[in-house]
Design a protein around this motif. Structure first.
Motif, PDB file in Angstrom:
ATOM      1  N   ARG A 139      -9.745 -16.787 -10.177  1.00 45.18           N
ATOM      2  CA  ARG A 139      -9.713 -17.482 -11.448  1.00 45.18           C
ATOM      3  C   ARG A 139      -8.948 -16.474 -12.237  1.00 45.18           C
ATOM      4  NH1 ARG A 139     -15.464 -19.564 -12.702  1.00 45.18           N
ATOM      5  NH2 ARG A 139     -14.347 -20.196 -14.672  1.00 45.18           N
ATOM      6  N   VAL A 140      -9.236 -15.257 -12.543  1.00 47.73           N
ATOM      7  CA  VAL A 140      -8.631 -14.529 -13.355  1.00 47.73           C
ATOM      8  C   VAL A 140      -7.121 -14.601 -13.357  1.00 47.73           C
ATOM      9  CG1 VAL A 140      -8.437 -12.153 -14.372  1.00 47.73           C
ATOM     10  CG2 VAL A 140     -10.545 -13.268 -13.858  1.00 47.73           C
ATOM     11  N   ILE A 141      -6.495 -14.238 -11.988  1.00 49.08           N
ATOM     12  CA  ILE A 141      -5.097 -14.174 -11.774  1.00 49.08           C
ATOM     13  C   ILE A 141      -4.285 -15.549 -12.272  1.00 49.08           C
ATOM     14  CG2 ILE A 141      -5.356 -12.209 -10.263  1.00 49.08           C
ATOM     15  CD1 ILE A 141      -4.861 -14.144  -7.822  1.00 49.08           C
ATOM     16  N   GLN A 142      -5.126 -16.537 -12.109  1.00 44.40           N
ATOM     17  CA  GLN A 142      -4.211 -17.812 -12.704  1.00 44.40           C
ATOM     18  C   GLN A 142      -3.927 -17.700 -14.442  1.00 44.40           C
ATOM     19  OE1 GLN A 142      -6.560 -21.420 -12.009  1.00 44.40           O
ATOM     20  NE2 GLN A 142      -6.771 -20.586  -9.609  1.00 44.40           N
ATOM     21  N   GLU A 143      -4.289 -16.662 -14.880  1.00 44.26           N
ATOM     22  CA  GLU A 143      -4.059 -16.376 -16.083  1.00 44.26           C
ATOM     23  C   GLU A 143      -3.252 -15.458 -16.628  1.00 44.26           C
ATOM     24  OE1 GLU A 143      -5.245 -18.955 -18.163  1.00 44.26           O
ATOM     25  OE2 GLU A 143      -6.734 -19.733 -16.566  1.00 44.26           O
ATOM     26  N   TYR A 144      -2.614 -14.815 -15.446  1.00 44.17           N
ATOM     27  CA  TYR A 144      -1.559 -13.722 -15.755  1.00 44.17           C
ATOM     28  C   TYR A 144      -0.341 -14.555 -16.194  1.00 44.17           C
ATOM     29  CZ  TYR A 144      -3.402 -10.022 -12.496  1.00 44.17           C
ATOM     30  OH  TYR A 144      -4.262  -9.322 -11.882  1.00 44.17           O
ATOM     31  N   GLU A 145       0.156 -13.589 -17.243  1.00 42.76           N
ATOM     32  CA  GLU A 145       1.465 -14.138 -17.876  1.00 42.76           C
ATOM     33  C   GLU A 145       2.876 -13.026 -17.392  1.00 42.76           C
ATOM     34  OE1 GLU A 145       0.795 -14.178 -21.939  1.00 42.76           O
ATOM     35  OE2 GLU A 145      -0.394 -16.302 -21.868  1.00 42.76           O
ATOM     36  N   PHE A 146       3.755 -13.783 -17.271  1.00 42.43           N
ATOM     37  CA  PHE A 146       5.154 -13.209 -16.833  1.00 42.43           C
ATOM     38  C   PHE A 146       6.248 -13.511 -18.070  1.00 42.43           C
ATOM     39  CE2 PHE A 146       2.348 -13.963 -13.247  1.00 42.43           C
ATOM     40  CZ  PHE A 146       2.414 -13.158 -12.709  1.00 42.43           C
ATOM     41  N   ASN A 147       7.006 -12.294 -17.942  1.00 43.67           N
ATOM     42  CA  ASN A 147       8.386 -12.712 -18.695  1.00 43.67           C
ATOM     43  C   ASN A 147       9.427 -13.446 -18.114  1.00 43.67           C
ATOM     44  OD1 ASN A 147       9.534 -10.831 -17.079  1.00 43.67           O
ATOM     45  ND2 ASN A 147       9.304  -9.119 -18.833  1.00 43.67           N
ATOM     46  N   GLU A 148      10.524 -13.599 -19.010  1.00 47.78           N
ATOM     47  CA  GLU A 148      11.516 -14.466 -18.312  1.00 47.78           C
ATOM     48  C   GLU A 148      11.941 -13.966 -16.806  1.00 47.78           C
ATOM     49  OE1 GLU A 148      12.044 -12.927 -21.506  1.00 47.78           O
ATOM     50  OE2 GLU A 148      10.639 -14.304 -22.420  1.00 47.78           O
ATOM     51  N   SER A 149      12.006 -12.580 -16.871  1.00 51.00           N
ATOM     52  CA  SER A 149      12.608 -12.167 -15.220  1.00 51.00           C
ATOM     53  C   SER A 149      11.393 -11.942 -14.536  1.00 51.00           C
ATOM     54  CB  SER A 149      13.259 -10.896 -15.849  1.00 51.00           C
ATOM     55  OG  SER A 149      11.908  -9.855 -16.229  1.00 51.00           O
ATOM     56  N   GLY A 150      10.376 -12.616 -14.644  1.00 55.36           N
ATOM     57  CA  GLY A 150       9.110 -12.515 -13.604  1.00 55.36           C
ATOM     58  C   GLY A 150       8.329 -11.357 -13.624  1.00 55.36           C
ATOM     59  N   LYS A 151       8.461 -10.417 -14.480  1.00 53.75           N
ATOM     60  CA  LYS A 151       7.747  -9.097 -14.701  1.00 53.75           C
ATOM     61  C   LYS A 151       6.516  -9.526 -15.296  1.00 53.75           C
ATOM     62  CE  LYS A 151       7.870  -4.441 -15.922  1.00 53.75           C
ATOM     63  NZ  LYS A 151       8.811  -3.218 -16.459  1.00 53.75           N
ATOM     64  N   PHE A 152       5.323  -8.903 -14.658  1.00 54.79           N
ATOM     65  CA  PHE A 152       4.155  -9.017 -15.145  1.00 54.79           C
ATOM     66  C   PHE A 152       3.851  -8.588 -16.597  1.00 54.79           C
ATOM     67  CE2 PHE A 152      -0.128  -7.329 -15.878  1.00 54.79           C
ATOM     68  CZ  PHE A 152      -0.814  -8.325 -15.945  1.00 54.79           C
ATOM     69  N   LYS A 153       3.492  -9.460 -17.624  1.00 54.06           N
ATOM     70  CA  LYS A 153       3.291  -9.274 -19.060  1.00 54.06           C
ATOM     71  C   LYS A 153       1.671  -8.753 -19.476  1.00 54.06           C
ATOM     72  CE  LYS A 153       4.151 -12.424 -22.080  1.00 54.06           C
ATOM     73  NZ  LYS A 153       4.663 -13.415 -23.225  1.00 54.06           N
ATOM     74  N   GLY A 154       0.773  -9.463 -18.807  1.00 53.58           N
ATOM     75  CA  GLY A 154      -0.492  -9.288 -19.309  1.00 53.58           C
ATOM     76  C   GLY A 154      -1.313 -10.439 -18.941  1.00 53.58           C
ATOM     77  N   LEU A 155      -2.565 -10.487 -19.240  1.00 52.35           N
ATOM     78  CA  LEU A 155      -3.349 -11.528 -19.219  1.00 52.35           C
ATOM     79  C   LEU A 155      -3.264 -12.379 -20.533  1.00 52.35           C
ATOM     80  CD1 LEU A 155      -6.521  -9.891 -17.652  1.00 52.35           C
ATOM     81  CD2 LEU A 155      -5.330 -12.045 -16.712  1.00 52.35           C
ATOM     82  N   ASN A 156      -3.554 -13.771 -20.345  1.00 48.62           N
ATOM     83  CA  ASN A 156      -3.953 -14.448 -21.738  1.00 48.62           C
ATOM     84  C   ASN A 156      -5.240 -14.354 -22.188  1.00 48.62           C
ATOM     85  OD1 ASN A 156      -5.366 -16.268 -20.148  1.00 48.62           O
ATOM     86  ND2 ASN A 156      -3.465 -17.653 -20.070  1.00 48.62           N
ATOM     87  N   ALA A 157      -5.504 -14.810 -23.109  1.00 48.74           N
ATOM     88  CA  ALA A 157      -6.786 -14.922 -23.878  1.00 48.74           C
ATOM     89  C   ALA A 157      -7.776 -15.482 -22.818  1.00 48.74           C
ATOM     90  CB  ALA A 157      -6.737 -15.536 -25.322  1.00 48.74           C
ATOM     91  N   ARG A 158      -7.620 -16.501 -22.338  1.00 54.86           N
ATOM     92  CA  ARG A 158      -8.759 -17.043 -21.318  1.00 54.86           C
ATOM     93  C   ARG A 158      -8.854 -15.921 -20.243  1.00 54.86           C
ATOM     94  NH1 ARG A 158     -11.313 -20.754 -19.224  1.00 54.86           N
ATOM     95  NH2 ARG A 158     -11.321 -21.471 -17.155  1.00 54.86           N
ATOM     96  N   GLY A 159      -7.738 -15.554 -19.673  1.00 50.59           N
ATOM     97  CA  GLY A 159      -7.885 -14.537 -18.443  1.00 50.59           C
ATOM     98  C   GLY A 159      -8.721 -13.332 -18.936  1.00 50.59           C
TER      99      GLY A 159
END
Length: 118
Positions: A41-61
């Motif tokens: 459930r948490v990893i569905q809230e991962y955010e990535f930048n335009e190049s596909g690099k992990f940026k962080g979790l959104n507020a819900r995550g």
């Protein structure tokens, strides 16, 4: 190789390395890695930048990670004194610390290379 179920994760104390957390009794947070369902459930809230690099979790995550993985705290206080641990008091955790704790929970949720091989 036999597919193995996740082992229960043992809680541990994490002390954030922040300038405002130095001194005799730094705040510490008891966290635990997430089980497969929770982490899914948490990893569905991962955010990535335009190049596909992990940026962080959104507020819900971040909120989900804290709900599932933050078990307790000690020496966490405001100008009124020690804060009692409760999920209702999670709202008093500063946003940057919330993100740090959530990432530590996610890191604890990933098996190490050794654990994967065993």
């Amino acid at each position: 190789m036999t597919l193995k179920a996740l082992n229960p994760f043992a809680p541990f104390w994490y002390t954030p390395e922040r300038d405002d957390n130095k001194g005799e009794n730094p705040a510490a947070f008891e966290i635990v890695g997430l089980n497969g369902e929770q982490y899914g459930r948490v990893i569905q809230e991962y955010e990535f930048n335009e190049s596909g690099k992990f940026k962080g979790l959104n507020a819900r995550g971040i909120a989900l990670a804290l709900e599932f993985g933050l078990r307790d705290w000690r020496h966490f206080a405001n100008d009124k004194g020690e804060m009692v641990y409760s999920q209702a008091n999670f709202r008093f955790i500063p946003v940057d610390l919330r993100a740090d704790l959530a990432m530590q929970i996610c890191i604890a949720s990933e098996p190490t290379e050794t654990e994967r091989k065993n």
